[in-house]
Design an enzyme around this catalytic site. Sequence first.
Site, mmCIF file in Angstrom:
data_model
loop_
_atom_site.group_PDB
_atom_site.id
_atom_site.type_symbol
_atom_site.label_atom_id
_atom_site.label_comp_id
_atom_site.label_asym_id
_atom_site.label_seq_id
_atom_site.Cartn_x
_atom_site.Cartn_y
_atom_site.Cartn_z
ATOM 1 C CB ALA A 92 -19.096 -19.257 -8.285
ATOM 2 N N GLY A 93 -16.085 -19.479 -7.195
ATOM 3 C CA GLY A 93 -14.770 -20.100 -7.310
ATOM 4 C C GLY A 93 -14.369 -20.793 -6.026
ATOM 5 C CE LYS A 122 -9.837 -1.427 3.121
ATOM 6 N NZ LYS A 122 -8.835 -1.368 2.116
ATOM 7 C CB CYS A 137 -7.632 -6.872 1.992
ATOM 8 S SG CYS A 137 -6.284 -5.701 1.865
ATOM 9 C CB THR A 150 -7.514 -1.898 6.559
ATOM 10 O OG1 THR A 150 -7.416 -1.650 5.165
ATOM 11 C CG2 THR A 150 -8.939 -2.255 6.914
ATOM 12 C CB VAL A 164 -0.932 -0.020 1.237
ATOM 13 C CG1 VAL A 164 -1.659 1.308 1.375
ATOM 14 C CG2 VAL A 164 -1.922 -1.166 1.142
ATOM 15 N NE ARG A 175 -9.720 -3.558 -8.202
ATOM 16 C CZ ARG A 175 -10.288 -3.444 -9.392
ATOM 17 N NH1 ARG A 175 -11.088 -4.385 -9.841
ATOM 18 N NH2 ARG A 175 -10.053 -2.394 -10.159
ATOM 19 C CD GLU A 224 -5.679 -0.178 0.946
ATOM 20 O OE1 GLU A 224 -5.893 -0.423 -0.250
ATOM 21 O OE2 GLU A 224 -5.689 -1.035 1.849
HETATM 22 C C1 UDX Z 1 -0.686 -3.057 5.239
HETATM 23 C C2 UDX Z 1 -1.828 -3.618 6.060
HETATM 24 O O1 UDX Z 1 -1.684 -5.006 6.171
HETATM 25 C C3 UDX Z 1 -3.158 -3.262 5.497
HETATM 26 O O2 UDX Z 1 -4.180 -3.622 6.371
HETATM 27 C C4 UDX Z 1 -3.246 -1.823 5.331
HETATM 28 O O3 UDX Z 1 -4.415 -1.479 4.648
HETATM 29 C C5 UDX Z 1 -2.019 -1.245 4.678
HETATM 30 O O4 UDX Z 1 -0.833 -1.709 5.248
HETATM 31 P P1 UDX Z 1 0.624 -3.772 3.094
HETATM 32 O O5 UDX Z 1 1.117 -2.498 2.564
HETATM 33 O O6 UDX Z 1 0.292 -4.845 2.097
HETATM 34 O O7 UDX Z 1 -0.725 -3.554 3.926
HETATM 35 O O8 UDX Z 1 1.576 -4.304 4.245
HETATM 36 P P2 UDX Z 1 3.097 -4.716 4.193
HETATM 37 O O9 UDX Z 1 3.474 -5.075 2.802
HETATM 38 O O10 UDX Z 1 3.294 -5.643 5.324
HETATM 39 O O11 UDX Z 1 3.845 -3.332 4.506
HETATM 40 C C6 UDX Z 1 3.993 -2.737 5.732
HETATM 41 C C7 UDX Z 1 5.356 -2.033 5.786
HETATM 42 O O12 UDX Z 1 5.445 -1.263 6.974
HETATM 43 C C8 UDX Z 1 6.552 -2.974 5.779
HETATM 44 O O13 UDX Z 1 7.446 -2.622 4.764
HETATM 45 C C9 UDX Z 1 7.189 -2.782 7.159
HETATM 46 O O14 UDX Z 1 8.582 -2.938 7.148
HETATM 47 C C10 UDX Z 1 6.772 -1.371 7.477
HETATM 48 N N1 UDX Z 1 6.746 -1.040 8.915
HETATM 49 C C11 UDX Z 1 6.111 -1.830 9.803
HETATM 50 C C12 UDX Z 1 7.338 0.145 9.340
HETATM 51 O O15 UDX Z 1 7.911 0.877 8.558
HETATM 52 N N2 UDX Z 1 7.264 0.478 10.663
HETATM 53 C C13 UDX Z 1 6.674 -0.306 11.588
HETATM 54 O O16 UDX Z 1 6.642 0.032 12.767
HETATM 55 C C14 UDX Z 1 6.067 -1.508 11.134
HETATM 56 C C1 UDX Z 2 -9.297 -6.132 -2.011
HETATM 57 C C2 UDX Z 2 -10.292 -4.997 -2.318
HETATM 58 O O1 UDX Z 2 -10.884 -5.208 -3.595
HETATM 59 C C3 UDX Z 2 -9.588 -3.664 -2.264
HETATM 60 O O2 UDX Z 2 -10.523 -2.625 -2.470
HETATM 61 C C4 UDX Z 2 -8.963 -3.526 -0.896
HETATM 62 O O3 UDX Z 2 -8.351 -2.299 -0.705
HETATM 63 C C5 UDX Z 2 -7.973 -4.653 -0.653
HETATM 64 O O4 UDX Z 2 -8.674 -5.897 -0.773
HETATM 65 P P1 UDX Z 2 -7.434 -7.503 -3.302
HETATM 66 O O5 UDX Z 2 -7.336 -8.319 -2.059
HETATM 67 O O6 UDX Z 2 -6.204 -7.019 -3.936
HETATM 68 O O7 UDX Z 2 -8.334 -6.214 -3.042
HETATM 69 O O8 UDX Z 2 -8.174 -8.387 -4.385
HETATM 70 P P2 UDX Z 2 -9.624 -8.530 -5.034
HETATM 71 O O9 UDX Z 2 -9.497 -8.338 -6.482
HETATM 72 O O10 UDX Z 2 -10.622 -7.739 -4.327
HETATM 73 O O11 UDX Z 2 -9.882 -10.094 -4.784
HETATM 74 C C6 UDX Z 2 -9.920 -10.648 -3.491
HETATM 75 C C7 UDX Z 2 -10.200 -12.116 -3.557
HETATM 76 O O12 UDX Z 2 -11.540 -12.372 -3.945
HETATM 77 C C8 UDX Z 2 -9.316 -12.907 -4.525
HETATM 78 O O13 UDX Z 2 -8.890 -14.106 -3.914
HETATM 79 C C9 UDX Z 2 -10.234 -13.209 -5.677
HETATM 80 O O14 UDX Z 2 -9.903 -14.391 -6.340
HETATM 81 C C10 UDX Z 2 -11.573 -13.326 -4.980
HETATM 82 N N1 UDX Z 2 -12.727 -13.053 -5.851
HETATM 83 C C11 UDX Z 2 -12.933 -11.795 -6.336
HETATM 84 C C12 UDX Z 2 -13.636 -14.052 -6.134
HETATM 85 O O15 UDX Z 2 -13.501 -15.204 -5.696
HETATM 86 N N2 UDX Z 2 -14.720 -13.742 -6.909
HETATM 87 C C13 UDX Z 2 -14.948 -12.509 -7.407
HETATM 88 O O16 UDX Z 2 -15.965 -12.323 -8.087
HETATM 89 C C14 UDX Z 2 -14.013 -11.493 -7.105
#
Ligand code: UDX
Ligand code: UDX
Length: 429
Positions: A252-253, A204, A260, A121, A11, A154, A151
């Site tokens: 469906a799947g 969210k 997330c 989140t 993110v 996807r 945010e």
């Molecule tokens: C994360 C959360 O899981 C999600 O719920 C939220 O919406 C956005 O942040 P993501 O970006 O996918 O999503 O997480 P991740 O890839 O684990 O990145 C978090 C980063 O924060 C890592 O690079 C980690 O090193 C860093 N971090 C963590 C810090 O810089 N400081 C801290 O204290 C802890």
């Molecule tokens: C999701 C949300 O869409 C996004 O807005 C949020 O910020 C982060 O979480 P992401 O997890 O990247 O994004 O993937 P998404 O495309 O939403 O799919 C999530 C899961 O649902 C996947 O495993 C996908 O295969 C499944 N899916 C999605 C289904 O099984 N059926 C569908 O019709 C759509």
Amino acid sequence: MNICIIGAGHVGLVTGACFADLGHRVTCLDNNRQKIQSLKRGAIPIYEPGLEELAHRNSRLGRLRFSDKFAESVNEAEVIFIAVGTPPKETGEADLTYVENVARQIATAMRSYKLVVEKSTVPVETGEWIKRTIQAYKKRQVPFDVGSNPEFLREGSAVQDFMHPDRIVIGVESQRAKNLLMELYKPLKVPIVVTDIKSAELIKHASNSFLATKISFINAIAMICEQVGADVLKVSEGMGMDRRIGPSFLSAGVGYGGSCFPKDIDAFIHIAGKSGYDFQLLKAVREINEAQKRRLVQKIEKALWILNDKTIGVLGLAFKPDTDDMRNAPAIDIIAMLQQAGAKVKAYDPQAIPLAKTLLKDVQFCQAPYEVARRSDALVVLTEWNEFKELDFVRIKKLLRQPVVADGRNIYDPKKLEQLGFRYIGVGR
Ligand code: UDX
Ligand code: UDX
């Protein structure tokens, strides 16, 4: 504008690179020094279409920087986004230790007005806690605001989602905070919903829960389709054309996975429970999702009679196509169930194999789909990568020991496969 993003994960990186591309000056901070070092060298640690190009271009233009110098980066910026992880505890509740920690660090470092925005989140009322924390730990009498800007990115289309969102949600408590966030997003020219912080936080969780509900709903319908001999693809097409329902998230799947949905649904059930509401609907959504994985394994078992000592070829490991992410991927649970029943597993994924090697035990990883098919008793599709849609099934039939295809994402035409002599297993058809 000068922005600082704390947490250079999926993110944080996408948000940072995109804000830089809109013309802002962005510093991405992370407490993982190794990560920052390699980002400085131009290595983008995640696979996200368009991100690398965006990051490189904006780094060259001097608009995107990476740093592990907390106080310095925070003080150069007026708006600070918190995008650190919020991992689940065993209870499903989100662990906010990192968020709290960052809030404290900001409080000690800040020397002038800051708008601190939660991007991760988080449960409703986190904004309130961030505010109290900064208030308690700040060293100087400087004003600050807290905001929420969830945010909706996807994975696999995160850059696109950032640049062309349906809406932007801003939760604020002051005009100053509102103006700053409106200014940041001005170049995007999209609808902005401005609300209080708690409502923004709820938007969210409510949105993700609703999308997961759509998926579980259609998966429940798929189960009925199987029982009565209907086709869920047609049912969802017919439903989706009603504009009040809409066609998306009705595939469906084998169920939803990812970083997330599973985590957010658990967290939301927990949040609701804490507020005194037993969110039974969401508990059912979660249960249907788990059942989808078990059901596919049961169907494969039924087709092969006994799973013990059989070889199952798996196509697709990532939780969805166009990403190498395997967090909560259905493939992890399904492969574990197959192995528990005594089956051997071979697998291929266009992107996720390096990661899968660290997560999955006793799986034979292959270089191509046809290698997976060779001497397998069944071919199982768990992720709908495009390259799986155009396979040569005449060739596959010769390679498989038994002509069984379990299509966990409904990407094939059952009739065509049956004509070629396959036993086709789909979801809801
Ligand atoms: C994360 C959360 O899981 C999600 O719920 C939220 O919406 C956005 O942040 P993501 O970006 O996918 O999503 O997480 P991740 O890839 O684990 O990145 C978090 C980063 O924060 C890592 O690079 C980690 O090193 C860093 N971090 C963590 C810090 O810089 N400081 C801290 O204290 C802890
Ligand atoms: C999701 C949300 O869409 C996004 O807005 C949020 O910020 C982060 O979480 P992401 O997890 O990247 O994004 O993937 P998404 O495309 O939403 O799919 C999530 C899961 O649902 C996947 O495993 C996908 O295969 C499944 N899916 C999605 C289904 O099984 N059926 C569908 O019709 C759509």
